[in-house]
Scaffold this motif. Structure first.
Motif, PDB file in Angstrom:
ATOM      1  N   GLY A  37      28.923  36.424  17.306  1.00 15.77           N
ATOM      2  CA  GLY A  37      28.491  34.835  16.951  1.00 15.77           C
ATOM      3  C   GLY A  37      28.240  33.656  16.708  1.00 15.77           C
ATOM      4  O   GLY A  37      26.978  32.868  15.221  1.00 15.77           O
ATOM      5  N   THR A  38      26.751  33.611  17.934  1.00 19.25           N
ATOM      6  CA  THR A  38      26.804  32.206  18.633  1.00 19.25           C
ATOM      7  C   THR A  38      25.035  32.933  17.680  1.00 19.25           C
ATOM      8  O   THR A  38      24.314  31.492  17.369  1.00 19.25           O
ATOM      9  N   LEU A  43      21.220  31.582  13.623  1.00 14.15           N
ATOM     10  CA  LEU A  43      20.225  31.863  12.283  1.00 14.15           C
ATOM     11  C   LEU A  43      19.724  31.491  11.128  1.00 14.15           C
ATOM     12  O   LEU A  43      18.928  30.803  10.865  1.00 14.15           O
ATOM     13  N   THR A  44      21.464  31.452  10.962  1.00 18.13           N
ATOM     14  CA  THR A  44      21.629  30.777   9.379  1.00 18.13           C
ATOM     15  C   THR A  44      21.321  29.526   9.125  1.00 18.13           C
ATOM     16  O   THR A  44      20.880  28.996   8.149  1.00 18.13           O
ATOM     17  N   GLY A  45      21.531  28.673  10.669  1.00 14.98           N
ATOM     18  CA  GLY A  45      21.137  26.985  10.761  1.00 14.98           C
ATOM     19  C   GLY A  45      19.853  27.075  10.667  1.00 14.98           C
ATOM     20  O   GLY A  45      19.726  26.175   9.836  1.00 14.98           O
ATOM     21  N   ALA A  46      19.184  28.058  11.435  1.00 14.45           N
ATOM     22  CA  ALA A  46      18.060  28.270  11.796  1.00 14.45           C
ATOM     23  C   ALA A  46      16.899  28.035   9.817  1.00 14.45           C
ATOM     24  O   ALA A  46      16.239  27.166   9.864  1.00 14.45           O
ATOM     25  N   THR A 107      17.278  35.505  19.402  1.00 17.24           N
ATOM     26  CA  THR A 107      17.341  34.144  18.558  1.00 17.24           C
ATOM     27  C   THR A 107      16.816  32.851  18.988  1.00 17.24           C
ATOM     28  O   THR A 107      16.327  32.239  17.750  1.00 17.24           O
ATOM     29  N   MET A 108      15.283  32.819  19.351  1.00 18.76           N
ATOM     30  CA  MET A 108      13.694  32.142  19.858  1.00 18.76           C
ATOM     31  C   MET A 108      12.985  32.792  18.808  1.00 18.76           C
ATOM     32  O   MET A 108      11.984  31.584  18.002  1.00 18.76           O
ATOM     33  N   VAL A 109      12.771  33.622  18.383  1.00 22.24           N
ATOM     34  CA  VAL A 109      11.550  34.171  17.725  1.00 22.24           C
ATOM     35  C   VAL A 109      12.551  34.156  16.287  1.00 22.24           C
ATOM     36  O   VAL A 109      11.695  33.822  15.187  1.00 22.24           O
ATOM     37  N   GLY A 110      13.451  34.534  15.663  1.00 26.33           N
ATOM     38  CA  GLY A 110      14.649  34.726  15.277  1.00 26.33           C
ATOM     39  C   GLY A 110      15.232  33.638  14.510  1.00 26.33           C
ATOM     40  O   GLY A 110      14.789  33.122  12.713  1.00 26.33           O
ATOM     41  N   GLY A 111      15.120  32.487  15.258  1.00 27.67           N
ATOM     42  CA  GLY A 111      15.501  30.896  14.315  1.00 27.67           C
ATOM     43  C   GLY A 111      13.995  30.741  14.042  1.00 27.67           C
ATOM     44  O   GLY A 111      13.987  30.065  12.840  1.00 27.67           O
ATOM     45  N   PHE A 112      12.615  30.859  14.758  1.00 19.28           N
ATOM     46  CA  PHE A 112      11.439  30.700  13.948  1.00 19.28           C
ATOM     47  C   PHE A 112      11.397  31.282  12.506  1.00 19.28           C
ATOM     48  O   PHE A 112      11.076  30.575  11.527  1.00 19.28           O
ATOM     49  N   LEU A 113      11.618  32.337  12.366  1.00 17.28           N
ATOM     50  CA  LEU A 113      11.080  32.911  11.023  1.00 17.28           C
ATOM     51  C   LEU A 113      12.397  32.703   9.774  1.00 17.28           C
ATOM     52  O   LEU A 113      11.731  33.107   9.406  1.00 17.28           O
ATOM     53  N   CYS A 114      13.374  32.141  11.082  1.00 17.47           N
ATOM     54  CA  CYS A 114      14.698  31.787   9.517  1.00 17.47           C
ATOM     55  C   CYS A 114      13.910  30.520   8.870  1.00 17.47           C
ATOM     56  O   CYS A 114      14.261  29.831   7.706  1.00 17.47           O
ATOM     57  N   ALA A 115      13.368  29.761   9.945  1.00 14.78           N
ATOM     58  CA  ALA A 115      13.220  28.728   9.556  1.00 14.78           C
ATOM     59  C   ALA A 115      11.671  29.270   8.377  1.00 14.78           C
ATOM     60  O   ALA A 115      11.643  27.777   7.728  1.00 14.78           O
ATOM     61  N   ILE A 116      10.991  29.653   8.573  1.00 12.61           N
ATOM     62  CA  ILE A 116       9.682  29.850   7.980  1.00 12.61           C
ATOM     63  C   ILE A 116      10.564  30.084   6.599  1.00 12.61           C
ATOM     64  O   ILE A 116       9.770  30.556   5.208  1.00 12.61           O
TER      65      ILE A 116
END
Length: 137
Positions: A37-38, A43-46, A107-116
């Motif tokens: 969930g977290t 990731l969706t927030g990013a 979280t970190m790499v996925g978040g960055f990729l989601c932001a891109i």
């Protein structure tokens, strides 16, 4: 008075975002101990943050208070760094080092990729609209 109104706008957005995060946490409850969930909300927030800032803001000419309500309020409460760190520590404390590594990386790499991806989608949508308007005129 303006600062109080801004506070209220952010408060409403944060109430919605926090409630959504809690609901998603309930939907993603699994027995494996992995914080799905977290991970999902972060990731969706990013992905959504740059999309909101770079596309919806420009397309609909949103007021500054609306942007604050959606970004700082809704997405700020929807995503969660504190739960991310608590979940990470829990995995560490339980000796789940493989799951901890996967979680940190996702979280970190996925978040960055989601932001891109969110930025890319925003730019792509804006370009399509611009070309469509240009073609019509």
């Amino acid at each position: 008075m303006k600062k109080f109104y801004t506070f209220l706008i952010i408060f409403v957005g944060a109430s919605i975002g926090g409630s959504l995060r809690y609901l998603i946490g309930l939907l993603f409850t699994v027995s494996s101990g992995f914080p799905w969930g977290t991970l999902f909300v972060n990731l969706t927030g990013a992905f959504l943050l740059p999309l909101l800032i770079h596309y919806l803001h420009d397309k609909f000419h949103l007021k500054a208070n609306t942007v604050l309500s959606l970004t700082t309020g809704l997405l700020g409460a929807y995503t969660t760094f504190s739960t991310f760190t608590a979940d990470s520590y829990k995995l560490f404390q339980n000796g789940n080092y493989v799951m901890l590594s996967i979680y940190l990386l996702a979280t970190m790499v996925g978040g960055f990729l989601c932001a891109i991806a969110g930025n890319y989608l925003a730019a792509n949508l804006a370009t399509r609209e611009y070309l469509s308007r240009k073609k019509e005129s």
